[in-house]
Design a protein around this motif. Structure first.
Motif: not given
Length: 321
Positions: A82, A166-167, A170-171, A173
Protein backbone atom coordinates in the motif's frame (compact mmCIF):
# COMPACT_ATOMS: atom_id res chain seq x y z
CA UNK A 1 22.98 -21.96 -7.24
CA UNK A 2 25.59 -24.70 -7.37
CA UNK A 3 25.59 -24.93 -3.57
CA UNK A 4 21.80 -25.17 -3.40
CA UNK A 5 21.84 -27.97 -5.97
CA UNK A 6 24.73 -29.73 -4.24
CA UNK A 7 23.06 -29.67 -0.83
CA UNK A 8 19.73 -30.84 -2.21
CA UNK A 9 21.47 -33.82 -3.80
CA UNK A 10 23.64 -34.62 -0.78
CA UNK A 11 20.84 -34.82 1.76
CA UNK A 12 18.15 -35.87 -0.75
CA UNK A 13 16.04 -32.97 0.45
CA UNK A 14 12.27 -33.26 0.23
CA UNK A 15 11.50 -29.98 1.99
CA UNK A 16 12.75 -26.54 0.96
CA UNK A 17 12.39 -23.14 2.64
CA UNK A 18 13.75 -20.19 0.66
CA UNK A 19 13.86 -16.61 2.00
CA UNK A 20 14.96 -13.88 -0.40
CA UNK A 21 14.79 -10.09 -0.54
CA UNK A 22 13.44 -10.13 -4.07
CA UNK A 23 12.71 -12.44 -7.00
CA UNK A 24 12.92 -12.04 -10.76
CA UNK A 25 11.82 -14.16 -13.70
CA UNK A 26 15.47 -14.82 -14.52
CA UNK A 27 15.94 -16.17 -10.99
CA UNK A 28 12.96 -18.49 -11.32
CA UNK A 29 14.19 -19.80 -14.66
CA UNK A 30 17.77 -20.28 -13.37
CA UNK A 31 16.51 -22.16 -10.32
CA UNK A 32 14.19 -24.44 -12.28
CA UNK A 33 16.81 -25.26 -14.90
CA UNK A 34 19.32 -26.09 -12.16
CA UNK A 35 17.17 -28.28 -9.90
CA UNK A 36 15.05 -29.78 -12.67
CA UNK A 37 11.31 -29.62 -13.22
CA UNK A 38 10.84 -32.72 -11.01
CA UNK A 39 11.80 -30.57 -8.01
CA UNK A 40 8.24 -29.29 -7.76
CA UNK A 41 6.70 -32.77 -7.77
CA UNK A 42 9.16 -34.26 -5.29
CA UNK A 43 9.73 -31.36 -2.93
CA UNK A 44 7.46 -29.46 -0.58
CA UNK A 45 8.63 -25.87 -0.80
CA UNK A 46 7.92 -22.64 1.04
CA UNK A 47 9.04 -19.24 -0.19
CA UNK A 48 9.27 -16.00 1.76
CA UNK A 49 9.97 -12.94 -0.38
CA UNK A 50 10.10 -9.20 0.04
CA UNK A 51 8.51 -6.67 -2.30
CA UNK A 52 10.41 -3.65 -0.96
CA UNK A 53 10.72 -0.81 -3.48
CA UNK A 54 8.90 -2.92 -6.10
CA UNK A 55 12.04 -4.88 -6.97
CA UNK A 56 10.30 -8.25 -6.97
CA UNK A 57 8.63 -9.19 -10.25
CA UNK A 58 5.07 -10.42 -9.57
CA UNK A 59 5.33 -12.68 -12.61
CA UNK A 60 8.10 -14.60 -10.87
CA UNK A 61 5.94 -14.93 -7.75
CA UNK A 62 3.05 -16.26 -9.81
CA UNK A 63 5.28 -18.80 -11.58
CA UNK A 64 6.48 -20.20 -8.26
CA UNK A 65 3.02 -20.19 -6.69
CA UNK A 66 1.61 -22.08 -9.69
CA UNK A 67 4.02 -24.97 -9.21
CA UNK A 68 3.03 -28.08 -7.24
CA UNK A 69 3.53 -28.31 -3.46
CA UNK A 70 4.50 -24.66 -3.05
CA UNK A 71 3.40 -21.87 -0.73
CA UNK A 72 4.50 -18.26 -1.17
CA UNK A 73 4.27 -15.53 1.44
CA UNK A 74 5.38 -11.89 1.47
CA UNK A 75 7.17 -10.23 4.39
CA UNK A 76 5.00 -7.40 5.72
CA UNK A 77 3.17 -7.67 2.41
CA UNK A 78 -0.10 -5.94 3.34
CA UNK A 79 1.73 -2.85 4.57
CA UNK A 80 4.36 -2.58 1.82
CA UNK A 81 1.87 -3.18 -1.01
CA UNK A 82 0.00 0.00 0.00
CA UNK A 83 2.99 2.31 0.37
CA UNK A 84 4.12 4.89 -2.18
CA UNK A 85 7.03 3.35 -4.07
CA UNK A 86 6.54 0.19 -1.96
CA UNK A 87 8.69 1.77 0.73
CA UNK A 88 9.09 -0.68 3.66
CA UNK A 89 9.06 0.14 7.34
CA UNK A 90 11.74 -2.51 7.78
CA UNK A 91 13.88 -3.76 4.89
CA UNK A 92 13.66 -7.49 4.19
CA UNK A 93 17.08 -8.42 2.86
CA UNK A 94 17.97 -12.13 3.42
CA UNK A 95 19.30 -14.69 0.95
CA UNK A 96 18.78 -18.03 2.66
CA UNK A 97 17.88 -21.54 1.48
CA UNK A 98 17.08 -24.20 4.08
CA UNK A 99 16.53 -27.86 3.25
CA UNK A 100 15.39 -30.96 5.13
CA UNK A 101 15.10 -34.69 4.56
CA UNK A 102 12.02 -35.63 6.58
CA UNK A 103 12.95 -39.33 6.64
CA UNK A 104 16.63 -39.22 7.58
CA UNK A 105 16.41 -36.01 9.59
CA UNK A 106 19.32 -34.44 7.69
CA UNK A 107 19.19 -30.68 7.44
CA UNK A 108 21.22 -28.01 5.70
CA UNK A 109 21.35 -24.30 5.00
CA UNK A 110 22.90 -22.08 2.31
CA UNK A 111 23.49 -18.49 3.44
CA UNK A 112 24.82 -16.04 0.90
CA UNK A 113 24.78 -12.61 -0.63
CA UNK A 114 23.02 -13.63 -3.84
CA UNK A 115 19.37 -12.84 -4.41
CA UNK A 116 16.79 -14.87 -6.34
CA UNK A 117 17.83 -13.55 -9.74
CA UNK A 118 20.10 -14.95 -12.44
CA UNK A 119 22.85 -12.56 -11.40
CA UNK A 120 22.47 -13.38 -7.72
CA UNK A 121 22.21 -17.14 -8.14
CA UNK A 122 24.72 -17.75 -10.87
CA UNK A 123 26.51 -14.87 -12.59
CA UNK A 124 27.65 -12.27 -10.07
CA UNK A 125 30.59 -12.58 -7.67
CA UNK A 126 28.87 -13.56 -4.42
CA UNK A 127 29.96 -14.95 -1.06
CA UNK A 128 28.25 -17.39 1.25
CA UNK A 129 28.39 -20.45 3.43
CA UNK A 130 26.90 -23.94 3.29
CA UNK A 131 26.25 -25.93 6.44
CA UNK A 132 24.98 -29.50 6.62
CA UNK A 133 24.18 -30.69 10.13
CA UNK A 134 25.88 -34.02 10.83
CA UNK A 135 24.24 -34.35 14.25
CA UNK A 136 21.56 -32.80 16.45
CA UNK A 137 24.19 -30.75 18.23
CA UNK A 138 25.40 -29.41 14.87
CA UNK A 139 21.84 -28.44 14.00
CA UNK A 140 21.19 -26.81 17.36
CA UNK A 141 24.39 -24.77 17.16
CA UNK A 142 24.60 -23.75 13.52
CA UNK A 143 21.15 -23.96 11.89
CA UNK A 144 18.43 -23.79 14.52
CA UNK A 145 19.11 -20.13 15.50
CA UNK A 146 18.68 -19.01 11.90
CA UNK A 147 15.77 -21.32 11.22
CA UNK A 148 13.83 -20.15 14.25
CA UNK A 149 14.02 -16.50 13.16
CA UNK A 150 12.62 -17.19 9.70
CA UNK A 151 9.94 -19.56 11.01
CA UNK A 152 8.63 -16.69 13.15
CA UNK A 153 8.70 -14.34 10.17
CA UNK A 154 6.88 -16.95 8.10
CA UNK A 155 4.01 -17.17 10.61
CA UNK A 156 3.31 -13.44 10.42
CA UNK A 157 3.94 -13.04 6.66
CA UNK A 158 1.17 -12.27 4.19
CA UNK A 159 -0.08 -15.01 1.80
CA UNK A 160 0.78 -14.05 -1.78
CA UNK A 161 -2.81 -14.32 -3.01
CA UNK A 162 -3.88 -11.58 -0.60
CA UNK A 163 -1.83 -8.87 -2.27
CA UNK A 164 -0.51 -10.09 -5.63
CA UNK A 165 -3.17 -8.43 -7.80
CA UNK A 166 -2.93 -5.04 -6.12
CA UNK A 167 0.86 -5.24 -6.02
CA UNK A 168 1.06 -6.13 -9.70
CA UNK A 169 -1.30 -3.32 -10.72
CA UNK A 170 0.40 -0.66 -8.60
CA UNK A 171 3.88 -1.80 -9.64
CA UNK A 172 2.91 -1.55 -13.31
CA UNK A 173 1.70 1.99 -12.66
CA UNK A 174 4.94 2.84 -10.86
CA UNK A 175 7.07 1.53 -13.74
CA UNK A 176 4.95 3.39 -16.29
CA UNK A 177 5.35 6.61 -14.32
CA UNK A 178 9.12 6.24 -14.52
CA UNK A 179 9.04 6.12 -18.33
CA UNK A 180 10.44 9.22 -19.90
CA UNK A 181 8.07 8.75 -22.85
CA UNK A 182 8.58 11.54 -25.33
CA UNK A 183 9.21 12.25 -28.95
CA UNK A 184 12.74 11.53 -30.01
CA UNK A 185 15.07 14.46 -29.48
CA UNK A 186 18.48 14.06 -30.98
CA UNK A 187 19.87 10.93 -32.52
CA UNK A 188 18.44 7.58 -31.46
CA UNK A 189 21.34 5.38 -30.37
CA UNK A 190 19.51 2.11 -29.81
CA UNK A 191 16.27 0.31 -29.03
CA UNK A 192 15.00 -2.23 -26.52
CA UNK A 193 12.23 -4.70 -25.66
CA UNK A 194 11.19 -6.53 -22.50
CA UNK A 195 11.69 -10.26 -23.01
CA UNK A 196 9.04 -11.38 -20.52
CA UNK A 197 8.48 -15.13 -20.25
CA UNK A 198 10.64 -16.94 -22.82
CA UNK A 199 9.27 -20.24 -24.13
CA UNK A 200 11.49 -23.30 -23.82
CA UNK A 201 11.97 -23.70 -27.55
CA UNK A 202 15.18 -25.71 -26.97
CA UNK A 203 13.68 -28.23 -24.55
CA UNK A 204 12.73 -28.24 -20.86
CA UNK A 205 16.35 -28.44 -19.67
CA UNK A 206 17.68 -25.44 -21.62
CA UNK A 207 16.93 -21.70 -21.55
CA UNK A 208 14.91 -20.41 -24.48
CA UNK A 209 16.37 -18.10 -27.13
CA UNK A 210 13.30 -16.92 -29.06
CA UNK A 211 10.93 -14.07 -28.22
CA UNK A 212 7.88 -12.63 -29.93
CA UNK A 213 8.08 -9.00 -31.02
CA UNK A 214 5.25 -6.73 -32.18
CA UNK A 215 4.43 -6.51 -35.86
CA UNK A 216 6.79 -3.96 -37.40
CA UNK A 217 9.57 -4.38 -34.85
CA UNK A 218 11.67 -5.51 -37.82
CA UNK A 219 12.00 -1.84 -38.78
CA UNK A 220 14.37 -1.27 -35.86
CA UNK A 221 16.75 -3.73 -37.52
CA UNK A 222 16.33 -2.12 -40.93
CA UNK A 223 14.43 -5.13 -42.27
CA UNK A 224 11.44 -5.17 -44.59
CA UNK A 225 8.61 -7.66 -44.74
CA UNK A 226 9.55 -10.98 -46.33
CA UNK A 227 8.53 -12.11 -49.78
CA UNK A 228 5.01 -13.42 -50.25
CA UNK A 229 4.70 -17.02 -49.02
CA UNK A 230 7.89 -16.89 -46.95
CA UNK A 231 8.04 -16.38 -43.20
CA UNK A 232 11.71 -15.38 -43.29
CA UNK A 233 12.07 -11.62 -42.96
CA UNK A 234 15.85 -11.54 -42.80
CA UNK A 235 18.99 -12.25 -40.79
CA UNK A 236 20.57 -10.29 -37.94
CA UNK A 237 24.23 -10.35 -36.91
CA UNK A 238 24.64 -10.07 -33.13
CA UNK A 239 27.70 -8.98 -31.22
CA UNK A 240 27.98 -9.57 -27.46
CA UNK A 241 30.56 -9.03 -24.73
CA UNK A 242 31.12 -12.78 -24.55
CA UNK A 243 31.52 -15.21 -27.43
CA UNK A 244 31.81 -14.73 -31.20
CA UNK A 245 29.40 -12.82 -33.41
CA UNK A 246 26.43 -14.92 -34.47
CA UNK A 247 23.82 -14.62 -37.22
CA UNK A 248 20.17 -15.44 -36.43
CA UNK A 249 16.92 -15.50 -38.38
CA UNK A 250 14.08 -13.02 -37.97
CA UNK A 251 10.70 -14.42 -39.02
CA UNK A 252 7.02 -13.66 -39.29
CA UNK A 253 4.82 -15.66 -36.95
CA UNK A 254 1.28 -16.93 -37.48
CA UNK A 255 -0.08 -14.85 -34.58
CA UNK A 256 0.49 -11.53 -36.40
CA UNK A 257 3.72 -11.06 -34.48
CA UNK A 258 7.38 -11.48 -35.35
CA UNK A 259 9.79 -14.05 -33.96
CA UNK A 260 13.29 -12.95 -33.01
CA UNK A 261 15.91 -15.67 -32.52
CA UNK A 262 18.71 -14.62 -30.18
CA UNK A 263 22.22 -15.96 -29.43
CA UNK A 264 22.33 -18.93 -27.07
CA UNK A 265 22.12 -17.19 -23.68
CA UNK A 266 24.46 -19.56 -21.83
CA UNK A 267 27.18 -19.08 -24.46
CA UNK A 268 27.16 -15.29 -24.32
CA UNK A 269 27.14 -14.50 -20.62
CA UNK A 270 23.37 -13.96 -20.28
CA UNK A 271 22.41 -17.26 -18.64
CA UNK A 272 18.70 -16.74 -19.34
CA UNK A 273 16.68 -14.07 -21.13
CA UNK A 274 13.53 -14.46 -19.02
CA UNK A 275 12.35 -11.27 -17.38
CA UNK A 276 15.22 -9.19 -18.73
CA UNK A 277 15.30 -6.18 -21.00
CA UNK A 278 17.04 -6.76 -24.33
CA UNK A 279 19.03 -3.75 -25.49
CA UNK A 280 20.17 -3.44 -29.11
CA UNK A 281 22.75 -0.91 -30.27
CA UNK A 282 23.46 -0.64 -34.03
CA UNK A 283 27.14 -1.13 -34.83
CA UNK A 284 28.13 -1.09 -38.49
CA UNK A 285 26.13 -3.95 -40.04
CA UNK A 286 25.53 -5.75 -36.75
CA UNK A 287 23.77 -5.14 -33.43
CA UNK A 288 25.42 -5.16 -30.02
CA UNK A 289 23.13 -7.09 -27.65
CA UNK A 290 22.84 -6.66 -23.89
CA UNK A 291 20.33 -8.42 -21.61
CA UNK A 292 19.86 -6.81 -18.20
CA UNK A 293 17.42 -6.94 -15.31
CA UNK A 294 14.56 -4.43 -15.36
CA UNK A 295 15.76 -2.53 -12.28
CA UNK A 296 19.25 -2.12 -13.73
CA UNK A 297 17.78 -1.05 -17.07
CA UNK A 298 15.80 1.73 -15.42
CA UNK A 299 18.87 2.98 -13.57
CA UNK A 300 21.09 3.03 -16.66
CA UNK A 301 18.64 3.93 -19.42
CA UNK A 302 15.66 5.45 -17.60
CA UNK A 303 16.66 9.05 -18.34
CA UNK A 304 17.30 8.26 -22.01
CA UNK A 305 14.05 6.54 -23.02
CA UNK A 306 12.10 7.73 -26.03
CA UNK A 307 8.92 6.63 -27.79
CA UNK A 308 8.03 3.97 -25.23
CA UNK A 309 5.20 1.70 -26.35
CA UNK A 310 3.41 -1.25 -24.85
CA UNK A 311 2.34 -4.54 -26.40
CA UNK A 312 -1.08 -6.10 -25.68
CA UNK A 313 0.58 -8.52 -23.26
CA UNK A 314 1.99 -5.59 -21.29
CA UNK A 315 5.60 -5.89 -22.41
CA UNK A 316 7.19 -2.57 -23.30
CA UNK A 317 9.58 -1.60 -26.06
CA UNK A 318 11.05 1.59 -27.43
CA UNK A 319 14.17 3.57 -28.20
CA UNK A 320 16.80 5.46 -26.25
CA UNK A 321 18.82 8.52 -27.10
Amino acid sequence: MSEIARMRSQITADEFFGCYAYATQSGFRTFELSVGEDFWARTKSRWLFGIDYGRTDPRALREIANRAHTEVRIFDGRFVAKQAGFFPRRDFHPKVAMMDNATSGQRGIVLGSGNFSYNGLQRSVEAGSTIIAASKSDFDEHIAPVRSVFEKLWKTACPLQDIVESYEARRTGLIDSRDKTRLTKGSVTGFWIEAGYVTKNRGSDKPGNQIFAPNGFRGFFGLEKGKSGSTLIGEIVFETDTGPNVTKNYRENDNHMEKLTLPMPEDHGFGVYDGKVLVFEPKDKRFFLTAIELGDFELVYGHRLANVRKMTQGRRFGEFI
